[in-house]
Design an enzyme around this catalytic site. Structure first.
Site, PDB file in Angstrom:
ATOM      1  N   ASP A   1      17.449  10.534  -7.427  1.00  0.00           N
ATOM      2  CA  ASP A   1      18.703  10.894  -6.943  1.00  0.00           C
ATOM      3  C   ASP A   1      19.222  10.567  -5.717  1.00  0.00           C
ATOM      4  O   ASP A   1      20.135  11.225  -5.208  1.00  0.00           O
ATOM      5  CB  ASP A   1      19.222  11.842  -7.537  1.00  0.00           C
ATOM      6  CG  ASP A   1      19.005  12.196  -9.124  1.00  0.00           C
ATOM      7  OD1 ASP A   1      19.068  11.058  -9.692  1.00  0.00           O
ATOM      8  OD2 ASP A   1      19.024  13.161  -9.699  1.00  0.00           O
TER       9      ASP A   1
ATOM     10  N   HIS B   1      -9.230  11.237   0.522  1.00  0.00           N
ATOM     11  CA  HIS B   1      -8.295  10.119   0.683  1.00  0.00           C
ATOM     12  C   HIS B   1      -7.128  10.337   1.590  1.00  0.00           C
ATOM     13  O   HIS B   1      -6.194   9.636   1.527  1.00  0.00           O
ATOM     14  CB  HIS B   1      -8.090   9.699  -0.481  1.00  0.00           C
ATOM     15  CG  HIS B   1      -7.384   8.346  -0.767  1.00  0.00           C
ATOM     16  ND1 HIS B   1      -6.220   7.888  -1.254  1.00  0.00           N
ATOM     17  CD2 HIS B   1      -7.926   7.317  -0.767  1.00  0.00           C
ATOM     18  CE1 HIS B   1      -5.702   6.982  -1.181  1.00  0.00           C
ATOM     19  NE2 HIS B   1      -6.998   6.323  -1.038  1.00  0.00           N
TER      20      HIS B   1
ATOM     21  N   ASP C   1      -1.457  19.089  18.569  1.00  0.00           N
ATOM     22  CA  ASP C   1      -0.754  20.130  19.642  1.00  0.00           C
ATOM     23  C   ASP C   1       0.124  20.968  18.768  1.00  0.00           C
ATOM     24  O   ASP C   1       0.844  21.909  19.628  1.00  0.00           O
ATOM     25  CB  ASP C   1      -0.116  19.585  20.697  1.00  0.00           C
ATOM     26  CG  ASP C   1      -1.323  18.807  21.596  1.00  0.00           C
ATOM     27  OD1 ASP C   1      -2.311  18.995  21.390  1.00  0.00           O
ATOM     28  OD2 ASP C   1      -0.864  18.285  22.793  1.00  0.00           O
TER      29      ASP C   1
ATOM     30  N   LYS D   1      -4.446  11.018   4.554  1.00  0.00           N
ATOM     31  CA  LYS D   1      -4.258  10.072   5.794  1.00  0.00           C
ATOM     32  C   LYS D   1      -3.058  10.913   6.444  1.00  0.00           C
ATOM     33  O   LYS D   1      -1.897  10.584   6.377  1.00  0.00           O
ATOM     34  CB  LYS D   1      -3.195   8.822   5.270  1.00  0.00           C
ATOM     35  CG  LYS D   1      -4.305   7.848   4.543  1.00  0.00           C
ATOM     36  CD  LYS D   1      -3.768   7.796   2.976  1.00  0.00           C
ATOM     37  CE  LYS D   1      -4.018   6.806   1.848  1.00  0.00           C
ATOM     38  NZ  LYS D   1      -5.355   6.315   2.024  1.00  0.00           N
TER      39      LYS D   1
ATOM     40  N   LYS E   1       3.199   4.365  -1.325  1.00  0.00           N
ATOM     41  CA  LYS E   1       3.463   5.299  -2.340  1.00  0.00           C
ATOM     42  C   LYS E   1       4.710   5.915  -2.326  1.00  0.00           C
ATOM     43  O   LYS E   1       4.712   6.986  -1.526  1.00  0.00           O
ATOM     44  CB  LYS E   1       2.215   6.217  -2.705  1.00  0.00           C
ATOM     45  CG  LYS E   1       0.862   5.385  -2.764  1.00  0.00           C
ATOM     46  CD  LYS E   1       0.088   5.331  -1.643  1.00  0.00           C
ATOM     47  CE  LYS E   1      -1.385   4.549  -1.967  1.00  0.00           C
ATOM     48  NZ  LYS E   1      -1.801   4.131  -1.006  1.00  0.00           N
TER      49      LYS E   1
ATOM     50  N   HIS F   1       0.869  -1.166   0.039  1.00  0.00           N
ATOM     51  CA  HIS F   1       0.024  -0.132   0.061  1.00  0.00           C
ATOM     52  C   HIS F   1       0.911   1.229   0.290  1.00  0.00           C
ATOM     53  O   HIS F   1       0.483   2.561   0.123  1.00  0.00           O
ATOM     54  CB  HIS F   1      -0.836   0.127   1.228  1.00  0.00           C
ATOM     55  CG  HIS F   1      -1.998   0.922   0.982  1.00  0.00           C
ATOM     56  ND1 HIS F   1      -2.470   2.015   1.882  1.00  0.00           N
ATOM     57  CD2 HIS F   1      -3.058   1.143   0.298  1.00  0.00           C
ATOM     58  CE1 HIS F   1      -3.264   2.741   1.692  1.00  0.00           C
ATOM     59  NE2 HIS F   1      -3.908   1.994   0.507  1.00  0.00           N
TER      60      HIS F   1
END
Length: 482
Positions: free
Chosen positions: A227, A400, A407, A402, A222, A220
C-alpha cells in the site's frame, strides 16, 4: 610426427591461448585481483576457461544497461520531491559531520534522499518474520509489490503465493519480480497467481541468461512494499530452510526489517525500476502513481536512507559507504555477514580501523552453504584475525544476517554481503538508519549473538590442517570470480 614438432605445436597453442586470455580480460576495466583470477582460469583451463568466461566473466549487455539508464533519468527526482514534501513535517536531527558526509555521498551517487519520520521493527527469526509479513499482506487494500532473489516452490513459498492469490482475487494489485536462478523456481509456479489477476516477471538479467550467455548477475534484493507505506527488506529469502530448522543448517539466523514511513518510498522506487526494466511489453510498465507513495498516519522518528547498487553502474556505492563508516568509526564497528570476501580497499579500511584502536568485530557462520565461498571466507577471516580484527564464528545454526553497527549512532541492514559479488555483481539494497535507538538495538542483538559464537584465536588457527589451508588459499585465488 617428430617429437620436436609436437612440442612446437603445443607451445604455439599455449602462446595463442595466453594471448587470447590477455586480450579477453583487458577488454573491460577490472580490479587487479579480478584480472589475475580470470587470467589463471583462462590459462590453466584452456577452452573450458573461455566457455566459463563466456557465461560468467562478461559485463552486462548494453541493452540492459541502457534500460536502467533510461529508467533512472527522470524518476529518482520524483522520489526526491515526494520525500522532501514529507520531510518538512519533521525537524532535522543533529548529525555528526561524518554522518552528513555519508548522507550527501549517497544522495550524490544514487540520488537517494534521506527520509525522516520512519519506524523500524526487526525480525531475526523466519517464523516471526513471515507471520508478520503475511499479516501485512492480508491487510493490504490497494497494492502489493514483491521482489525476491530466492522464491522456492516449497511449503512456505506456496503459502506466500496463495496469500498473494487471495489478495489478487480481492482486486488488490499484486506484482512479483523474482530471479529464476535464486530459488530454481519455474514460471509455472506463479501461473495460479497470474490467473487470479496478479502479474509476474523474471528479473531482466536472469530472464534471458542463457541466450545472452551471462549467468553472473543476479537480483539479490528482497523487497516487499504494501500500500505504498509499509516496506520490508533484509536477508530472508522465501523458502522452508529459512523458517524450519533443517538438517543441514539448523536454526537460520537472519535480520529483516519492517519499515513504516517514507523510507518505504525508496523500496517502492527500487521495485518499480526493477519491474520496468524487466517486463517485455512496454505497456506493462508502471507509472509513479500517488497510491504507490502514501505517507502513513502514524509516523516514527527514524531517519533512513535506502541505498541500492548494481552492476549496471561502476560506482560500487554500497561498498564505498561501508568503507566510509569503517574509517569514520571512533569506538566500534561490528559487522555480520555470511560471506567474508572483501576486496583490497575494504581490507585496508578494516585494518586501518583495527590498528587505530577501534573495536572491529566481524561475525561469520561456522558452517558452509557454498563450499568454495566458505573456504575463501575462512582465508580472509584468518588474515584479518592475524592483523587485529576480532572474528567470531556463529555456532547456533547458520547466520545469514547482513548488518553493520557503528558507535551507537548508525545501523545498517539489508541484502548486501561483505564480498566482491555483492560489491560488483549483484543487485543489492541496504537501509542506513541514522538513529541511536536503532543502533543500540542492533548492538544488543550482536551481543546476544556473541554468546552463541566462538572467537577465532591463534590456537584455533594453528590447529587448522595443512589440507584445510590449501583449500582456503585455492578458494581465495578464485574469490574475485566466485
Amino acid at each position: 610426427m617428430p617429437l620436436a614438432t609436437i612440442y612446437s605445436f603445443i607451445g604455439m597453442l599455449i602462446m595463442i591461448n595466453t594471448v587470447l586470455a590477455l586480450v579477453t580480460i583487458f577488454r573491460k576495466p577490472r580490479s587487479i585481483s579480478s584480472i589475475l583470477a580470470w587470467f589463471m582460469f583462462l590459462v590453466f583451463l584452456p577452452g573450458i576457461g573461455f566457455l566459463g568466461y563466456l557465461f560468467l566473466g562478461r559485463g552486462l549487455d548494453r541493452t540492459t544497461v541502457r534500460r536502467f539508464e533510461e529508467e533512472n533519468k527522470y524518476n529518482l527526482s520524483i522520489l526526491g520531491q515526494r520525500v522532501h514534501e514529507n520531510n518538512q513535517k519533521f525537524a532535522p536531527k543533529e548529525m555528526a559531520p561524518h554522518e552528513k558526509l555519508l548522507k550527501r555521498y549517497f544522495n550524490n551517487m544514487e540520488r537517494t534522499p534521506l527520509c525522516r519520520g520512519n519506524s523500524v521493527n526487526f525480525y531475526l527469526d523466519g517464523k516471526e518474520k513471515f507471520t508478520a509479513l503475511f499479516e501485512d499482506i492480508k491487510n493490504a487494500k490497494d497494492n502489493i509489490h514483491v521482489e525476491y532473489y530466492a522464491f522456492f516452490s516449497d511449503k512456505i513459498g506456496t503459502l506466500f503465493r496463495d496469500h498473494l492469490i487471495s489478495k489478487a482475487k480481492e482486486g488488490v494489485e499484486v506484482r512479483v519480480v523474482y530471479d529464476p536462478w535464486g530459488g530454481k523456481t519455474k514460471r509455472d509456479f506463479f501461473k495460479p497467481l497470474e490467473e487470479a489477476g496478479g502479474k509476474v516477471t523474471a528479473f531482466i538479467t536472469s530472464r534471458n541468461a542463457l541466450m545472452k550467455t551471462r549467468l553472473n548477475y543476479h537480483l539479490h534484493r528482497k523487497i516487499v512494499v504494501i500500500d505504498g507505506q509499509i516496506g520490508w527488506t533484509g536477508g530472508f529469502n522465501v523458502g522452508d530452510q529459512y523458517i524450519y530448522n533443517s538438517k543441514k543448517f539448523g536454526f537460520w539466523r537472519d535480520t529483516h526489517g519492517r519499515i513504516v514511513g517514507t523510507a518505504a518510498f525508496g523500496l517502492q522506487e527500487t521495485f518499480i525500476r526493477d519491474w520496468n526494466v524487466s517486463v517485455k511489453n512496454p505497456k506493462d510498465k508502471l507509472e509513479r502513481k500517488d497510491n504507490y507513495f502514501v505517507v502513513p498516519e502514524d509516523s516514527g522518528n527514524i531517519d533512513i536512507q535506502i541505498v541500492t547498487n548494481g552492476p549496471e553502474s561502476d560506482n560500487k556505492t554500497l561498498r564505498t559507504g561501508f568503507i566510509k563508516m569503517i574509517m569514520d568509526a571512533e569506538d566500534y564497528i561490528w559487522i555480520q555477514s555470511p560471506y567474508l570476501i572483501p576486496d583490497d580497499p575494504m581490507i585496508t579500511a578494516l585494518l586501518a580501523a583495527a590498528n587505530s584502536g577501534v573495536d572491529v568485530k566481524i561475525m561469520i557462520p561456522d558452517m558452509p552453504d557454498h563450499p568454495f565461498i566458505f573456504r575463501a571466507t575462512q582465508y580472509y577471516a584468518n588474515y584479518l584475525h592475524k592483523h587485529g580484527v576480532q572474528i567470531y564464528n556463529y555456532t547456533n545454526g547458520f547466520i545469514h544476517s547482513k548488518t553493520l553497527v557503528m558507535d551507537g549512532k548508525l545501523g545498517v541492514f539489508g541484502t548486501t554481503n561483505q564480498d566482491i559479488r555483492s560489491y560488483e555483481l549483484n543487485f543489492e539494497v541496504s537501509a542506513f538508519c541514522y538513529d541511536e535507538g536503532v543502533a543500540k538495538e542492533m548492538k544488543r542483538t550482536f551481543e546476544v549473538d556473541l554468546e552463541k559464537s566462538t572467537l577465532l584465536t591463534d590456537k584455533a588457527l594453528a590447529q587448522q590442517s595443512l589440507w584445510l589451508k590449501i583449500k582456503q588459499n585455492f578458494s581465495r585465488l578464485l574469490s574475485p570470480i566466485l
